[in-house]
Design a protein around this motif. Structure first.
Motif, short mmCIF file in Angstrom:
data_model
loop_
_atom_site.label_atom_id
_atom_site.label_comp_id
_atom_site.label_asym_id
_atom_site.label_seq_id
_atom_site.Cartn_x
_atom_site.Cartn_y
_atom_site.Cartn_z
N MET A 58 0.86 -1.18 0.00
CA MET A 58 0.00 0.00 0.00
C MET A 58 0.90 1.24 0.00
O MET A 58 1.85 1.31 0.75
N LYS A 59 0.58 2.20 -0.86
CA LYS A 59 1.32 3.44 -0.93
C LYS A 59 0.49 4.54 -0.30
O LYS A 59 -0.74 4.47 -0.28
N THR A 60 1.17 5.55 0.21
CA THR A 60 0.48 6.67 0.86
C THR A 60 0.91 7.98 0.22
O THR A 60 2.09 8.20 -0.03
N LEU A 61 -0.06 8.83 -0.02
CA LEU A 61 0.17 10.16 -0.57
C LEU A 61 -0.55 11.15 0.33
O LEU A 61 -1.71 10.94 0.68
N VAL A 62 0.14 12.21 0.74
CA VAL A 62 -0.47 13.24 1.58
C VAL A 62 -0.42 14.56 0.82
O VAL A 62 0.64 15.00 0.36
N ILE A 63 -1.58 15.18 0.68
CA ILE A 63 -1.69 16.47 0.01
C ILE A 63 -2.34 17.44 0.98
O ILE A 63 -3.41 17.17 1.52
N THR A 64 -1.69 18.57 1.23
CA THR A 64 -2.23 19.58 2.13
C THR A 64 -2.99 20.61 1.31
O THR A 64 -2.44 21.19 0.38
N ILE A 65 -4.24 20.80 1.67
CA ILE A 65 -5.10 21.73 0.93
C ILE A 65 -5.70 22.74 1.88
O ILE A 65 -5.69 22.57 3.09
N ASP A 66 -6.24 23.79 1.31
CA ASP A 66 -7.02 24.75 2.08
C ASP A 66 -8.34 24.07 2.43
O ASP A 66 -8.96 23.42 1.59
N LYS A 67 -8.76 24.20 3.66
CA LYS A 67 -9.99 23.55 4.13
C LYS A 67 -11.20 23.97 3.30
O LYS A 67 -12.17 23.23 3.18
N TYR A 68 -11.11 25.11 2.66
CA TYR A 68 -12.16 25.61 1.79
C TYR A 68 -12.46 24.60 0.65
O TYR A 68 -13.58 24.51 0.19
N ASN A 69 -11.45 23.84 0.23
CA ASN A 69 -11.59 22.88 -0.87
C ASN A 69 -11.99 21.48 -0.42
O ASN A 69 -12.10 20.57 -1.25
N LYS A 70 -12.22 21.28 0.86
CA LYS A 70 -12.49 19.94 1.39
C LYS A 70 -13.70 19.30 0.73
O LYS A 70 -13.64 18.13 0.34
N ASP A 71 -14.80 20.00 0.57
CA ASP A 71 -16.01 19.43 -0.03
C ASP A 71 -15.79 19.06 -1.50
O ASP A 71 -16.28 18.04 -1.97
N ILE A 72 -15.03 19.88 -2.20
CA ILE A 72 -14.73 19.59 -3.61
C ILE A 72 -13.92 18.31 -3.72
O ILE A 72 -14.21 17.43 -4.54
N VAL A 73 -12.90 18.19 -2.87
CA VAL A 73 -12.05 16.99 -2.87
C VAL A 73 -12.88 15.76 -2.50
O VAL A 73 -12.76 14.72 -3.15
N TYR A 74 -13.72 15.88 -1.51
CA TYR A 74 -14.58 14.77 -1.10
C TYR A 74 -15.45 14.31 -2.27
O TYR A 74 -15.55 13.12 -2.57
#
Length: 172
Positions: free
Chosen positions: A1-17
């Motif tokens: 299993m590979k892991t990727l962490v991307i830090t975003i502005d919380k404003y974009n959380k719903d879009i990412v979801y």
């Protein structure tokens, strides 16, 4: 299993979801293959004299597209009008180097049936044990591997596109 962490502005959380839910809906066609999970964690607030930023990490864990010892590397796109083939790689196999041969080879050839004919899709697979590459037509893929993963490749393609879109939101 590979892991990727991307830090975003919380404003974009719903879009990412919503983007990840779109991929999960496509992946429901392949219930035997749950290949990724995602979660939000480490909400942080940063403030300077001018702005305040609310950040959140998107943690994505994913499996490589593999059957037995054969990894699914990508698809050859020869209908580009270029002198070299373009290879659409799966996001999960970007660390495997594709030999130069596949950038200039005849995409109509299949190493499984050894027949040269027009092929809509030709895939590159890699054996992790024998270190061997093969170019296999879509109709032979199931015969060769014993499992039809061509449809799952399209889900991985959407997954790759979503990751690339989300990386645009990365504040780093």
């Amino acid at each position: 299993m590979k892991t990727l962490v991307i830090t975003i502005d919380k404003y974009n959380k719903d879009i990412v979801y919503d983007k990840f839910m779109r991929v999960m809906k496509k992946a429901e066609k392949f219930p035997e293959k749950k290949f990724f999970t995602f979660k939000f964690q480490n909400e942080q607030t940063y403030s300077d004299d001018i702005t305040t930023s609310n950040l959140i990490d998107v943690v994505i864990e994913y499996e490589t597209l593999k059957y037995n010892d054969w990894y699914f590397i990508g698809k050859i796109n020869a209908e580009t009008g270029h002198s070299r083939n373009i290879i659409h790689r799966t996001k999960t196999m970007e660390d495997i180097e594709i030999p130069d041969y596949y950038y200039t080879c005849n995409p109509d050839h299949c190493d499984h049936c050894n027949i040269d004919r027009y092929r809509k899709d030709t895939y590159i697979i890699y054996n992790s044990v024998t270190k061997e590459y093969k170019q296999v037509g879509s109709s032979c893929l199931k015969d060769f591997l014993g499992y039809d993963i061509a449809g799952l490749f399209s889900v991985y393609d959407v997954f790759k596109d979503v990751i690339e879109e989300i990386e645009d939101y990365d504040i780093n």
